[in-house]
Structure formats: structure tokens, C-alpha cells
Write a protein that holds these residues in place. Structure first.
Motif, PDB file in Angstrom:
ATOM      1  N   SER A 190       0.798  -1.220   0.000  1.00 54.48           N
ATOM      2  CA  SER A 190       0.000   0.000   0.000  1.00 54.48           C
ATOM      3  C   SER A 190       0.836   1.278   0.000  1.00 54.48           C
ATOM      4  O   SER A 190       1.495   1.610   0.984  1.00 54.48           O
ATOM      5  CB  SER A 190      -0.924  -0.001   1.225  1.00 54.48           C
ATOM      6  N   ALA A 191       0.748   2.014  -1.093  1.00 51.93           N
ATOM      7  CA  ALA A 191       1.402   3.323  -1.158  1.00 51.93           C
ATOM      8  C   ALA A 191       0.738   4.301  -0.193  1.00 51.93           C
ATOM      9  O   ALA A 191       1.406   5.150   0.400  1.00 51.93           O
ATOM     10  CB  ALA A 191       1.362   3.868  -2.581  1.00 51.93           C
ATOM     11  N   LEU A 192      -0.578   4.171  -0.021  1.00 48.67           N
ATOM     12  CA  LEU A 192      -1.302   5.058   0.888  1.00 48.67           C
ATOM     13  C   LEU A 192      -0.786   4.906   2.320  1.00 48.67           C
ATOM     14  O   LEU A 192      -0.474   5.891   2.981  1.00 48.67           O
ATOM     15  CB  LEU A 192      -2.804   4.773   0.827  1.00 48.67           C
ATOM     16  N   TYR A 193      -0.694   3.672   2.793  1.00 51.07           N
ATOM     17  CA  TYR A 193      -0.223   3.466   4.167  1.00 51.07           C
ATOM     18  C   TYR A 193       1.254   3.808   4.317  1.00 51.07           C
ATOM     19  O   TYR A 193       1.674   4.323   5.354  1.00 51.07           O
ATOM     20  CB  TYR A 193      -0.543   2.056   4.657  1.00 51.07           C
ATOM     21  N   LEU A 194       2.053   3.562   3.283  1.00 51.30           N
ATOM     22  CA  LEU A 194       3.460   3.964   3.358  1.00 51.30           C
ATOM     23  C   LEU A 194       3.562   5.481   3.486  1.00 51.30           C
ATOM     24  O   LEU A 194       4.307   5.995   4.325  1.00 51.30           O
ATOM     25  CB  LEU A 194       4.220   3.470   2.129  1.00 51.30           C
ATOM     26  N   GLN A 195       2.788   6.206   2.695  1.00 51.46           N
ATOM     27  CA  GLN A 195       2.806   7.664   2.770  1.00 51.46           C
ATOM     28  C   GLN A 195       2.276   8.164   4.114  1.00 51.46           C
ATOM     29  O   GLN A 195       2.757   9.170   4.640  1.00 51.46           O
ATOM     30  CB  GLN A 195       1.999   8.259   1.620  1.00 51.46           C
ATOM     31  N   TYR A 196       1.312   7.473   4.675  1.00 51.42           N
ATOM     32  CA  TYR A 196       0.786   7.815   6.003  1.00 51.42           C
ATOM     33  C   TYR A 196       1.870   7.599   7.065  1.00 51.42           C
ATOM     34  O   TYR A 196       2.098   8.456   7.924  1.00 51.42           O
ATOM     35  CB  TYR A 196      -0.447   6.962   6.289  1.00 51.42           C
ATOM     36  N   ILE A 197       2.564   6.489   6.980  1.00 55.91           N
ATOM     37  CA  ILE A 197       3.607   6.160   7.958  1.00 55.91           C
ATOM     38  C   ILE A 197       4.732   7.185   7.946  1.00 55.91           C
ATOM     39  O   ILE A 197       5.274   7.522   8.995  1.00 55.91           O
ATOM     40  CB  ILE A 197       4.128   4.729   7.702  1.00 55.91           C
ATOM     41  N   VAL A 198       5.077   7.710   6.765  1.00 59.37           N
ATOM     42  CA  VAL A 198       6.167   8.680   6.683  1.00 59.37           C
ATOM     43  C   VAL A 198       5.697  10.124   6.850  1.00 59.37           C
ATOM     44  O   VAL A 198       6.490  11.064   6.745  1.00 59.37           O
ATOM     45  CB  VAL A 198       7.009   8.529   5.387  1.00 59.37           C
ATOM     46  N   GLY A 199       4.402  10.314   7.098  1.00 58.60           N
ATOM     47  CA  GLY A 199       3.904  11.647   7.409  1.00 58.60           C
ATOM     48  C   GLY A 199       3.417  12.471   6.248  1.00 58.60           C
ATOM     49  O   GLY A 199       3.179  13.668   6.388  1.00 58.60           O
ATOM     50  N   TRP A 200       3.229  11.874   5.090  1.00 57.60           N
ATOM     51  CA  TRP A 200       2.771  12.619   3.925  1.00 57.60           C
ATOM     52  C   TRP A 200       1.254  12.624   3.783  1.00 57.60           C
ATOM     53  O   TRP A 200       0.722  13.337   2.931  1.00 57.60           O
ATOM     54  CB  TRP A 200       3.403  12.066   2.652  1.00 57.60           C
ATOM     55  N   VAL A 201       0.570  11.811   4.580  1.00 52.56           N
ATOM     56  CA  VAL A 201      -0.889  11.770   4.582  1.00 52.56           C
ATOM     57  C   VAL A 201      -1.346  12.041   6.008  1.00 52.56           C
ATOM     58  O   VAL A 201      -0.925  11.359   6.942  1.00 52.56           O
ATOM     59  CB  VAL A 201      -1.419  10.403   4.095  1.00 52.56           C
ATOM     60  N   ASP A 202      -2.176  13.034   6.155  1.00 57.91           N
ATOM     61  CA  ASP A 202      -2.703  13.404   7.464  1.00 57.91           C
ATOM     62  C   ASP A 202      -3.660  12.319   7.949  1.00 57.91           C
ATOM     63  O   ASP A 202      -4.455  11.801   7.161  1.00 57.91           O
ATOM     64  CB  ASP A 202      -3.446  14.740   7.332  1.00 57.91           C
ATOM     65  N   PRO A 203      -3.618  11.977   9.233  1.00 59.40           N
ATOM     66  CA  PRO A 203      -4.510  10.934   9.740  1.00 59.40           C
ATOM     67  C   PRO A 203      -5.988  11.260   9.559  1.00 59.40           C
ATOM     68  O   PRO A 203      -6.811  10.362   9.421  1.00 59.40           O
ATOM     69  CB  PRO A 203      -4.152  10.823  11.224  1.00 59.40           C
ATOM     70  N   GLU A 204      -6.327  12.528   9.515  1.00 60.47           N
ATOM     71  CA  GLU A 204      -7.726  12.928   9.348  1.00 60.47           C
ATOM     72  C   GLU A 204      -8.247  12.668   7.938  1.00 60.47           C
ATOM     73  O   GLU A 204      -9.459  12.626   7.719  1.00 60.47           O
ATOM     74  CB  GLU A 204      -7.895  14.417   9.686  1.00 60.47           C
ATOM     75  N   THR A 205      -7.340  12.501   6.967  1.00 65.68           N
ATOM     76  CA  THR A 205      -7.772  12.288   5.582  1.00 65.68           C
ATOM     77  C   THR A 205      -7.479  10.875   5.081  1.00 65.68           C
ATOM     78  O   THR A 205      -7.818  10.556   3.946  1.00 65.68           O
ATOM     79  CB  THR A 205      -7.096  13.300   4.640  1.00 65.68           C
ATOM     80  N   LEU A 206      -6.880  10.051   5.914  1.00 66.09           N
ATOM     81  CA  LEU A 206      -6.492   8.695   5.496  1.00 66.09           C
ATOM     82  C   LEU A 206      -7.672   7.920   4.907  1.00 66.09           C
ATOM     83  O   LEU A 206      -7.542   7.277   3.863  1.00 66.09           O
ATOM     84  CB  LEU A 206      -5.887   7.936   6.681  1.00 66.09           C
ATOM     85  N   HIS A 207      -8.812   7.999   5.537  1.00 65.04           N
ATOM     86  CA  HIS A 207      -9.973   7.206   5.116  1.00 65.04           C
ATOM     87  C   HIS A 207     -10.626   7.681   3.812  1.00 65.04           C
ATOM     88  O   HIS A 207     -11.441   6.964   3.238  1.00 65.04           O
ATOM     89  CB  HIS A 207     -11.010   7.161   6.240  1.00 65.04           C
TER      90      HIS A 207
END
Length: 121
Positions: free
Chosen positions: A23-40
Motif C-alpha cells: 500500500s502506497a497510501l499506508y506507506l505515505q501515512y507512515i512517513v507523514g505525507w498523509v494526514d490521519p484525518e484524511t487517510l480514510h
């Protein structure tokens, strides 16, 4: 059909992103490029379907490595930027595997790298 009934479909290839380690989405979330409020609400993508991200992964489990041959290739970017991105994204990829292999994974809010969790708390 509800999004949860559809699975996580890659916006590039249209196939299911079956495992978190892809998952590119979760990788980007883990490294801080996706805000937790917008993950879903963010679109999903396989890591390999996003070569501009995948090229920064240096890990034996990510084989073969991704190599770009266009203007987005890391070979055309500033060397210090490439070093920093490679370190960050590779750490994030290792964290993705850590979570994936955990028999009792942490809550999603604990997925990001430690220094990033502090920023969002």
C-alpha cells in the motif's frame, strides 16, 4: 456498494491492494505525507504503481528495486534530497512490514514513525 465492501482498489491499475505491505497510501501515512484525518478518504495505490515513491525504497524485501528513466528519476534530483527521501521512505517501508507482521498490530494512529506520532498528538 460501500467502499468497505469493495476492498482497497488501486487507482492506477484497478486491482485490489490485498496486503498492507503493498500500500502506497499506508506507506505515505507512515512517513507523514498523509494526514490521519484524511487517510480514510484518500485513494489507494500499489507501491509499485507509484514509481516516483517506490524508487526511494532500499530494502531486500522490495526486489527488484524500482528504477525510473524519466525526469522524476532520483538520478536527476539533488543528491541530498535523494539521501533524505531514501532514508525516510525506507524506514517507512520497514515500519509497514513491522506492522504487517505484528500478531497484535497497533491502532492505526500508532502506524506512523515515532517522531511523526508526536507531531499529531
Amino acid at each position: 456498494m460501500a467502499k468497505c465492501d469493495q476492498g482497497y482498489i488501486c487507482e492506477v491499475c484497478g486491482q485490489d491492494v490485498e496486503a498492507m505491505i503493498d500500500s502506497a497510501l499506508y506507506l505515505q501515512y507512515i512517513v507523514g505525507w498523509v494526514d490521519p484525518e484524511t487517510l480514510h478518504v484518500r485513494p489507494e495505490c500499489h507501491i509499485r504503481c507509484l514509481p516516483s515513491l517506490a524508487q526511494f525504497i532500499e530494502d531486500i524485501r522490495f526486489d527488484p528495486p524500482t528504477v525510473l528513466d524519466d525526469s522524476l528519476s532520483k538520478w536527476f534530483l539533488d543528491a541530498e534530497f535523494v539521501r533524505q527521501q531514501t532514508a525516510l521512505v525506507s524506514r517507512g517501508y520497514r515500519r509497514l512490514w513491522e506492522i504487517y507482521n505484528d500478531e497484535s498490530p497497533p491502532p492505526v494512529t500508532e502506524y506512523p514513525l515515532a517522531e511523526l506520532r508526536e507531531r499529531w498528538h
